[in-house]
Design an enzyme around this catalytic site. Structure first.
Site, PDB file in Angstrom:
ATOM      1  N   GLU A  45       1.526   0.160  -4.990  1.00  9.39           N
ATOM      2  CA  GLU A  45       0.726   1.595  -5.511  1.00  9.39           C
ATOM      3  C   GLU A  45       2.322   2.493  -5.751  1.00  9.39           C
ATOM      4  O   GLU A  45       2.620   2.703  -4.668  1.00  9.39           O
ATOM      5  CB  GLU A  45      -0.007   2.058  -4.456  1.00  9.39           C
ATOM      6  CG  GLU A  45      -1.315   1.302  -4.389  1.00  9.39           C
ATOM      7  CD  GLU A  45      -2.498   2.048  -3.399  1.00  9.39           C
ATOM      8  OE1 GLU A  45      -3.491   2.174  -3.839  1.00  9.39           O
ATOM      9  OE2 GLU A  45      -1.833   2.343  -2.426  1.00  9.39           O
ATOM     10  N   ASP A  80       0.902  -1.361  -0.132  1.00 11.48           N
ATOM     11  CA  ASP A  80       0.052   0.118  -0.088  1.00 11.48           C
ATOM     12  C   ASP A  80       0.875   1.277  -0.002  1.00 11.48           C
ATOM     13  O   ASP A  80       1.962   1.346   0.858  1.00 11.48           O
ATOM     14  CB  ASP A  80      -0.815  -0.090   1.225  1.00 11.48           C
ATOM     15  CG  ASP A  80      -2.073   1.120   1.200  1.00 11.48           C
ATOM     16  OD1 ASP A  80      -2.601   0.930   0.475  1.00 11.48           O
ATOM     17  OD2 ASP A  80      -1.786   1.811   2.388  1.00 11.48           O
TER      18      ASP A  80
END
Ligand code: CA
Length: 664
Positions: free
Chosen positions: A375, A346
């Site tokens: 990400e 993340d």
């Protein structure tokens, strides 16, 4: 290993001193590189070792239960090597719980289970001492995930435990639990497979589970309240979340049940990817990091306040050695103890590229098939210089890391934050070149003009294995809702055509395809774009849709089958893509035509022709006169062929993909 000892003056530095001063103090903290931090149980007894270099004193509290009980022993820990504090007992203290408590700047802080706790009681308040060998399911020694040559051989399916099983139509007994995945033979009311059988039928290779470590927002002592949360608010990184277990009060249960889930999926040939959120914690001063070594694990602004690149109140400091060690050790632990097959980071760009390279190196040593993606962005600015961030733009500095392609995502379906915006597959012109960036996996290609890219202006991937292609995930409007909001005048039948075209582009592009749970049966989330704490009525998948939208499901199934059967869609180098992928000149907007040529990547097919028509009108294209097998046409698809065509002038139906193949 550093052996530097801190001077008395450094220990006395006030916590809220000017950040610049503190930065230089943190860099003097000794590093402890041993693998016995916090708790070790062996035949020699039970040994505790907490890393807390600046603590003035440390206490160990031993409890009979996971909460609501008085300590039965309180022990002063002894200062040990490299900033650690130790305490030991001759016996194995199985069945007991513990917390640490440090004295900092003259004050005793709140108790903490530490940062490494591998077993915890209800709500992760206290760490537990358990016999891990008793948590292994039968056959665990020989358990293995699916073998994988390259990450782009995977077809990723992102899901939340609760979304997937909680609806009454799932036919699953252990709704919202890890164990839901272990139930075979579950059906909806009309007899279609649900649960793990559904995944097998669909053909995905890996599930990617939303955060499954212990998180903050669901009260494990009150599960009948049925609270929902995605779980991006970490507390204990090395222990499973209690609300997904059948008994959060018994620390061994969540561990055993998560392993049983992994085992059942592995037995079905499906791998497990974990979503990991090391970039921030649920709390600031109250987090386990802060209560263990105040300030050290976070980045700060010049005024000493928490910097916030996560948008969640703080950001961790992977560039500090003990934070980097923590991340590396944590993923290694999940890979070894739980047999996890992949990790999704993340807000990965909050971490530095060096940390991500350490992560992949450590994981590949355990199992070369383990893969890592994340990400490639932050949610706010960070003191970490941009060139050090694990950004999408820096992915070429991280050879074994892949990043999500926001290029293909936004270009195919429209901008993620503007609900009404349309994309290539829904008739908006001007996205063609960005879709092509997606098709070539963001690698350098002589026919792709990156200066026309919407989100990226240069080929950031060194190889197509560095890109995750998708149009829909847990964040933002999922595909069904996006299509309803951006095509308000259309029918669901028309929207499903657009969905099929969008996913055909994703599934045939170079890179690794990724889909969001339930879109294969056209589920929705009632238009909620950020459903992180929405009730089940928004997030749960209604499995009766599998009956209603069965044609849609069959399309996804054949599409996945096509991808898995043909290595041409899974080239591994930029050179291969440049040589074997040729775009055709076509007239007009919302039309892309290309071929995968010369038995690309060892494919049995000499040529595969793909034509995408995102407009709402039929388009005529010229195809070489050959003996073609028709694979996809007018919203239908069959991996083994729908029929044949001799080429020439062919009409491509509105909002659909035409795929042709020839063996010679
Ligand atoms: Ca929890």
């Amino acid at each position: 290993m550093a052996t530097l000892m801190l001077s008395g003056a450094a220990f006395m530095t006030p916590l809220h001193a000017v950040a610049g001063d503190m930065e230089s103090v943190y860099s003097t903290y000794p590093v402890y590189a041993g693998d016995d931090l916090e708790l070790t149980v062996s035949d020699n007894g039970t040994r505790f070792r907490l890393w807390s270099p600046r603590a003035e004193a440390v206490r160990l509290n031993i409890y009979p239960t996971g909460r609501n009980s008085a300590a039965e022993r309180i022990v002063e820990m002894t200062r040990g090597e490299n900033g650690t504090w130790t305490a030991s007992f001759p016996e194995k203290l199985y069945g007991l719980f513990y917390t640490f408590q440090i004295k900092s700047d003259g004050k005793w802080l709140n108790e903490t289970p530490g940062i490494y706790a591998k077993a915890v009681g209800t709500n992760g308040e206290r760490a537990a001492i358990i016999d891990f060998s008793a948590t292994d399911p039968k056959g665990w020694e020989t358990d293995r995930g699916p073998a994988l040559k390259h990450i782009n051989d995977a077809v990723l399916y992102e899901m939340h435990h609760r979304d997937f099983s909680i609806h009454p139509s799932s036919g699953i007994v252990n709704k919202g639990k890890f164990l839901a995945m272990t139930e075979e033979g579950t059906r909806n009311a009309t007899g279609e497979a649900t649960g793990i059988d559904h995944l097998k039928e669909l053909g995905v290779t890996h599930i990617h589970i939303l955060p499954s470590y212990d998180y903050n927002s669901v009260d494990e002592s009150n599960l009948p309240a049925n609270k929902y949360n995605w779980g991006y608010d970490p507390i204990n990184y090395n222990s499973p979340e209690g609300s997904y277990s059948t008994n959060p009060a018994d620390p061994a249960v969540r561990i055993r049940e998560m392993k049983e889930m992994v085992k059942a999926l592995h037995d079905a040939g499906i791998g497990v990817v974990m979503d990991v959120v090391y970039n921030h914690t649920a709390e600031n001063d109250g987090s386990n990091f802060s209560l263990t070594a105040p300030g050290y694990f976070y980045r700060h602004r010049p005024d000493g306040s928490y910097s916030d690149a996560s948008g969640c109140g703080n950001e961790t400091a992977s560039d500090r050695e003990m934070m980097r060690n923590f991340i590396v050790n944590s993923v290694k632990y999940w890979a070894k103890e739980y047999h996890i097959d992949g990790f999704r980071f993340d807000l990965m760009a909050i971490h530095d590229t060096e940390t991500m390279n350490e992560v992949t190196k450590a994981l590949k040593e355990i199992n070369p098939d383990i893969f890592v993606y994340g990400e490639g962005w932050t949610a706010g600015d960070s003191p970490l210089p941009a060139e050090r961030r694990a950004l999408k733009e820096n992915v070429s500095k991280m050879p074994d890391v892949a990043v999500f392609s926001d290029d293909i995502r936004d270009a195919v379906k429209g901008h993620y934050s503007n609900a009404a915006d349309r994309g290539f597959a829904t008739g908006k012109p001007g996205n063609e070149e960005t879709v092509k960036i997606g098709i070539v996996g963001a690698t350098a290609h002589p026919q792709v003009d990156y200066s026309k890219g919407n989100n990226s202006k240069f080929p950031y991937a060194s190889a197509p294995t560095q890109v995750i292609n998708y149009v829909s995930c847990h964040d933002d409007l999922m595909l069904t809702d996006k299509l309803r909001k951006s095509m308000p005048e259309a029918t669901d039948t028309e929207r499903m055509r657009a969905a099929r075209l969008a996913q055909t582009i994703v599934m045939t592009s170079q890179g690794t395809p990724f889909i969001w749970t339930g879109e294969e049966i056209f589920r929705d989330k009632k238009g909620v774009h950020n459903s992180y704490n929405s009730p089940d009525s928004v997030n749960a998948i209604d499995w009766s849709l599998k009956h209603k939208n069965n044609d849609h499901f069959r399309y996804y199934q054949e599409l996945i089958k096509l991808r898995k059967a043909h290595p041409a869609f899974r080239m591994t180098t930029a050179e291969q893509v440049a040589r074997h992928l040729k775009f055709d000149k076509v007239e007009g907007d919302n039309l892309i035509s290309y071929s995968l040529i010369d038995n690309a990547n060892g494919d049995e097919w000499k040529e595969i022709k793909l034509i995408f028509n995102g407009s709402d009108e039929p388009r005529t294209v010229k195809v070489a006169r050959r003996n073609w097998i028709v694979i996809a046409e007018d919203g239908n698809i069959a991996a083994d062929g729908l029929g044949t065509s001799e080429g020439g002038k062919i009409e491509v139906a509105p909002r659909s993909a035409l795929i042709l193949a020839r063996k010679k």
